[in-house]
Design a protein around this motif. Structure first.
Motif, PDB file in Angstrom:
ATOM      1  N   TYR A   1      34.598  36.537  39.995  1.00  0.00           N
ATOM      2  CA  TYR A   1      35.490  36.683  38.842  1.00  0.00           C
ATOM      3  C   TYR A   1      34.768  36.961  37.533  1.00  0.00           C
ATOM      4  O   TYR A   1      35.286  36.717  36.456  1.00  0.00           O
TER       5      TYR A   1
ATOM      6  N   TRP B   1      36.715  39.347  34.716  1.00  0.00           N
ATOM      7  CA  TRP B   1      37.606  38.800  33.692  1.00  0.00           C
ATOM      8  C   TRP B   1      36.862  37.870  32.756  1.00  0.00           C
ATOM      9  O   TRP B   1      37.176  37.749  31.579  1.00  0.00           O
TER      10      TRP B   1
ATOM     11  N   THR C   1      43.795  34.805  33.228  1.00  0.00           N
ATOM     12  CA  THR C   1      43.909  35.639  34.418  1.00  0.00           C
ATOM     13  C   THR C   1      42.524  35.989  34.961  1.00  0.00           C
ATOM     14  O   THR C   1      41.684  36.523  34.249  1.00  0.00           O
ATOM     15  N   GLY C   2      42.290  35.690  36.230  1.00  0.00           N
ATOM     16  CA  GLY C   2      41.024  35.988  36.874  1.00  0.00           C
ATOM     17  C   GLY C   2      39.946  34.959  36.644  1.00  0.00           C
ATOM     18  O   GLY C   2      38.835  35.102  37.143  1.00  0.00           O
TER      19      GLY C   2
ATOM     20  N   HIS D   1      43.255  31.773  42.217  1.00  0.00           N
ATOM     21  CA  HIS D   1      42.052  31.858  41.391  1.00  0.00           C
ATOM     22  C   HIS D   1      40.957  30.916  41.889  1.00  0.00           C
ATOM     23  O   HIS D   1      41.238  29.896  42.527  1.00  0.00           O
TER      24      HIS D   1
ATOM     25  N   LEU E   1      40.122  48.163  36.980  1.00  0.00           N
ATOM     26  CA  LEU E   1      39.078  47.539  36.175  1.00  0.00           C
ATOM     27  C   LEU E   1      38.892  48.260  34.845  1.00  0.00           C
ATOM     28  O   LEU E   1      38.656  47.628  33.805  1.00  0.00           O
TER      29      LEU E   1
ATOM     30  N   TYR F   1      31.453  44.825  38.840  1.00  0.00           N
ATOM     31  CA  TYR F   1      32.763  44.240  39.119  1.00  0.00           C
ATOM     32  C   TYR F   1      33.310  44.679  40.478  1.00  0.00           C
ATOM     33  O   TYR F   1      33.998  43.925  41.160  1.00  0.00           O
TER      34      TYR F   1
ATOM     35  N   ASP G   1      34.900  41.691  42.728  1.00  0.00           N
ATOM     36  CA  ASP G   1      36.338  41.473  42.676  1.00  0.00           C
ATOM     37  C   ASP G   1      37.039  41.904  43.948  1.00  0.00           C
ATOM     38  O   ASP G   1      36.507  42.683  44.744  1.00  0.00           O
TER      39      ASP G   1
ATOM     40  N   LEU H   1      43.356  40.435  42.439  1.00  0.00           N
ATOM     41  CA  LEU H   1      43.644  40.942  41.099  1.00  0.00           C
ATOM     42  C   LEU H   1      45.100  41.385  40.973  1.00  0.00           C
ATOM     43  O   LEU H   1      45.763  41.099  39.972  1.00  0.00           O
TER      44      LEU H   1
ATOM     45  N   GLN I   1      47.209  38.292  40.682  1.00  0.00           N
ATOM     46  CA  GLN I   1      46.987  37.603  39.408  1.00  0.00           C
ATOM     47  C   GLN I   1      47.759  38.256  38.271  1.00  0.00           C
ATOM     48  O   GLN I   1      48.378  37.570  37.446  1.00  0.00           O
TER      49      GLN I   1
END
Length: 361
Positions: free
Chosen positions: A3, A6, A76-77, A114, A229, A263, A267, A272, A275
């Protein structure tokens, strides 16, 4: 998944603790398993696991209620560990600081979907229940009351998504807390550019054939995650700070390429997607008058997700009986939306709220 995307985009510090960890007590860590958790969608999960960290020890007042518990909710994330760093905990949790962990019992959960809590990438993929913010707040409440035996909160606070949860907490459990402090959020349905960017992000994943309705190999993320992203980077960015970090064409290209490459390795597209989609029916606006506890909302003027020119926070705070709002001016210390985790910028506001709501002897 770590994560880190984020954590960077929204100004979160890394998951690892840093030098200030020595000045607060060793964090407690645990898991709370809720059997047959029923979601607002009607879906159920046989076992919902909620991971959490705590600092300090819960204490009771003369009436037998928990007197010193503080709930801190991530964005978030993110994950609860994002607060155990210099920029947040290093300003708040140490001896003599506003949320001194030798005096307060601080609870930092990993929300549904999460961190180390139950999430799509654990195996269910797109068959994971479609959770929303009400589900997440209910799970937080059950963690506090059933696992940690907390029956009252001195303070509820959160950053970004956690800020939105703070508004929901105030409406859903109005007598459960002494004070509320939402950071980097608005108490209205997500709409306008904010919603459009979220839809762009979700569409980027869902319309990619490689997504395969969520059944891709986890080590081969769909290329649509790149587009998602890119949108996230823009959403959480600070023009002033990015200009400083990438002052010419080549450094700007490298800045972007380095982050997207990292990322994509860290991720998961399903996680995602869920989320971001969890915000779909968030809308505390109709029930703002039901909030009883004093509430201090803090946003920053360079927040492109909640831009101050909309005037929404100033308008809606009038519907909260004991509410007030502060907009932090742009400065070298602010970081756009991510200002919510730069506690040095707004901790004086927290101190003021705690003083205003301190129980009289």
């Amino acid at each position: 998944m770590k994560y880190l995307m984020w954590l960077f985009v929204l100004g979160f510090a890394g998951l690892a603790t840093t030098s200030h960890a020595a000045v607060w007590p060793e964090p407690g860590e645990g898991d709370f398993v809720v059997m047959n958790f029923r979601f607002a969608s009607g879906e159920t999960l046989p076992e919902l696991n909620l991971h959490y960290h705590t600092l300090g020890t819960a204490q009771k007042d003369k009436k037998g209620l928990t007197a010193n518990a503080v709930l801190v909710m991530h964005g978030t994330g993110g994950a609860g560990t994002q607060f155990l760093n210099d920029r947040f905990g290093g300003e708040l949790f140490g001896p003599g600081q506003p949320l001194d962990a030798t005096k307060f019992f601080i609870v930092m959960p990993d929300d549904i979907g999460h961190g180390k809590s139950s999430k799509p990438s654990n195996g269910l993929h797109a068959k994971f229940p479609h959770y929303n913010y009400d589900d997440m707040v209910l799970a937080e409440y059950r963690l506090l009351t059933e696992k940690l035996k907390v029956d009252h909160l001195r303070l509820v606070m959160g950053t970004s998504m956690g800020g939105m949860h703070t508004w929901v907490w105030g409406e859903t459990y109005p007598a459960f807390m002494d004070a509320l402090m939402p950071l980097a959020s608005l108490p209205v349905q997500i709409s306008g550019r904010n919603r459009m960017m979220r839809k762009m992000l979700m569409d980027s994943i869902r319309t990619d054939l490689e997504w395969n309705n969520g059944e891709y190999a986890q080590q081969h993320q769909p290329h649509g995650l790149v587009g998602a992203l890119n949108i996230l980077l823009v959403m959480g960015s600070s023009p002033l700070q990015w200009q400083k970090e990438a002052p010419d064409r080549d450094s700007a290209d490298k800045f972007l390429d380095d982050r997207i490459t990292r990322y994509m390795q860290e991720d998961d597209a399903n996680d995602l997607l869920y989320q971001v989609d969890a915000s779909r029916d968030y809308n505390p606006q109709p029930k703002l008058a039901s909030i009883k506890a004093p509430l201090l909302a803090v946003n920053s003027a360079d927040d492109q997700i909640n831009p101050p020119e909309l005037g929404i926070l100033e308008r809606e705070i009038k519907n909260v009986a004991h509410g007030r709002a502060v907009i932090i001016p742009i400065s070298d210390k602010t970081r756009g939306h991510g200002t919510h985790t730069i506690a040095a910028v707004w901790k004086d506001q927290l101190v003021s709220l705690l003083q205003e709501t301190e129980a009289k002897p």
